[in-house]
Design a protein around this motif. Structure first.
Motif, mmCIF file in Angstrom:
data_model
loop_
_atom_site.group_PDB
_atom_site.id
_atom_site.type_symbol
_atom_site.label_atom_id
_atom_site.label_comp_id
_atom_site.label_asym_id
_atom_site.label_seq_id
_atom_site.Cartn_x
_atom_site.Cartn_y
_atom_site.Cartn_z
ATOM 1 N N GLY A 6 -104.203 -35.233 30.291
ATOM 2 C CA GLY A 6 -103.924 -36.659 30.178
ATOM 3 C C GLY A 6 -103.003 -37.159 31.270
ATOM 4 O O GLY A 6 -103.194 -38.248 31.818
ATOM 5 N N GLU A 9 -105.134 -37.429 34.452
ATOM 6 C CA GLU A 9 -106.091 -38.534 34.410
ATOM 7 C C GLU A 9 -105.413 -39.885 34.527
ATOM 8 O O GLU A 9 -106.038 -40.857 34.959
ATOM 9 C CB GLU A 9 -106.903 -38.455 33.121
ATOM 10 N N ASN A 10 -104.138 -39.958 34.136
ATOM 11 C CA ASN A 10 -103.398 -41.216 34.236
ATOM 12 C C ASN A 10 -102.535 -41.298 35.490
ATOM 13 O O ASN A 10 -101.721 -42.211 35.634
ATOM 14 C CB ASN A 10 -102.520 -41.405 32.993
ATOM 15 N N LEU A 12 -100.106 -39.346 36.485
ATOM 16 C CA LEU A 12 -98.688 -39.090 36.217
ATOM 17 C C LEU A 12 -98.348 -37.623 36.459
ATOM 18 O O LEU A 12 -99.229 -36.753 36.423
ATOM 19 C CB LEU A 12 -98.339 -39.466 34.774
ATOM 20 N N ASN A 154 -100.453 -34.344 42.875
ATOM 21 C CA ASN A 154 -99.901 -34.260 41.528
ATOM 22 C C ASN A 154 -98.904 -33.109 41.454
ATOM 23 O O ASN A 154 -99.049 -32.095 42.149
ATOM 24 C CB ASN A 154 -101.015 -34.060 40.508
#
Length: 226
Positions: A6, A9-10, A12, A154
């Motif tokens: 998650g 995908e966002n 972050l 990331n």
């Protein structure tokens, strides 16, 4: 695992904090394997203490055998040969680019070479090492991860060490993870101090209210006994 996916995908970055032996390494390997299965080719890099590098390699071999992983360490000549084999001219071979596992010391020594790779995901084991915002390691990692501000890589910090109640150290970690949000230490401290002050006042008010409700009706007792 769902939380890690998650985050990605966002757009972050985050801190995976848990006690030693509860699977932070396996979850990280699973995350990179998941990304590769969904056509996120990498390149990926894992940075950690020298003593953990072989364990990382073994975990990739055990849990994600389809992913090539190499330990980038050793003498300068050996590292130069590895760079020539793995780090240059990726082009259409990105899908075969191995996960690079290396140490803090090599990141500092070879930062100028590692900057050229355009990393997609960087995992830092024992990430609490980055709590000193002035240390060379965090400066070199920022430079490696921020080569292309339009497409920053990331980042995931792993730690089994509780964070102390030190705003500067906390900000250092958050600034590495989300530099566009946590970009000013002074304003971060002001906001935190303001919130703590409000919480303290609210706590005092609540305690005073409870004491008022719980206190005995002394004036009525006096009237009845006179």
């Amino acid at each position: 695992m769902h939380w890690l996916v998650g985050l990605y995908e966002n757009g972050l970055n985050g801190i995976l904090g848990d006690e030693m032996g509860l699977g932070k390494t396996v979850q990280s390997v699973a995350l990179l394997a998941h990304l590769k299965e969904h056509n996120v080719a990498g390149p990926f890099m894992v940075v950690g203490p020298l003593s953990t590098l072989h364990n990382w390699k073994n975990e990739f071999t055990k849990w994600a055998p389809s992913m090539d992983a190499i330990i980038y360490h050793g003498p300068e000549k050996e590292r130069a040969e590895m760079r020539g084999q793995f780090l240059r001219g990726k082009g259409d071979t990105d899908k075969k680019f191995p996960v690079l596992i290396t140490s803090y010391e090599i990141v500092i020594r070879d930062a100028k070479h590692l900057k050229r790779c355009g990393w997609k995901f960087v995992i830092i084991d024992e990430g609490h090492r980055l709590k000193n915002m002035n240390c060379r390691l965090i400066k070199e990692l920022k430079a490696i991860c921020d080569v292309n501000p339009a497409q920053p890589c990331n980042r995931l910090l792993l730690t089994g060490t509780p964070l102390q109640n030190n705003l500067t150290e906390l900000w250092s970690l958050l600034n590495f993870l989300l530099p566009s949000i946590f970009d000013d230490l002074e304003s971060f401290q002001v906001r935190r101090d303001s919130r703590d002050s409000r919480d303290s006042r609210a706590s005092r008010d609540n305690r005073a209210s409870r004491d008022s409700r719980d206190s005995p009706p002394t004036h009525r007792t006096t009237q009845l006994t006179t």
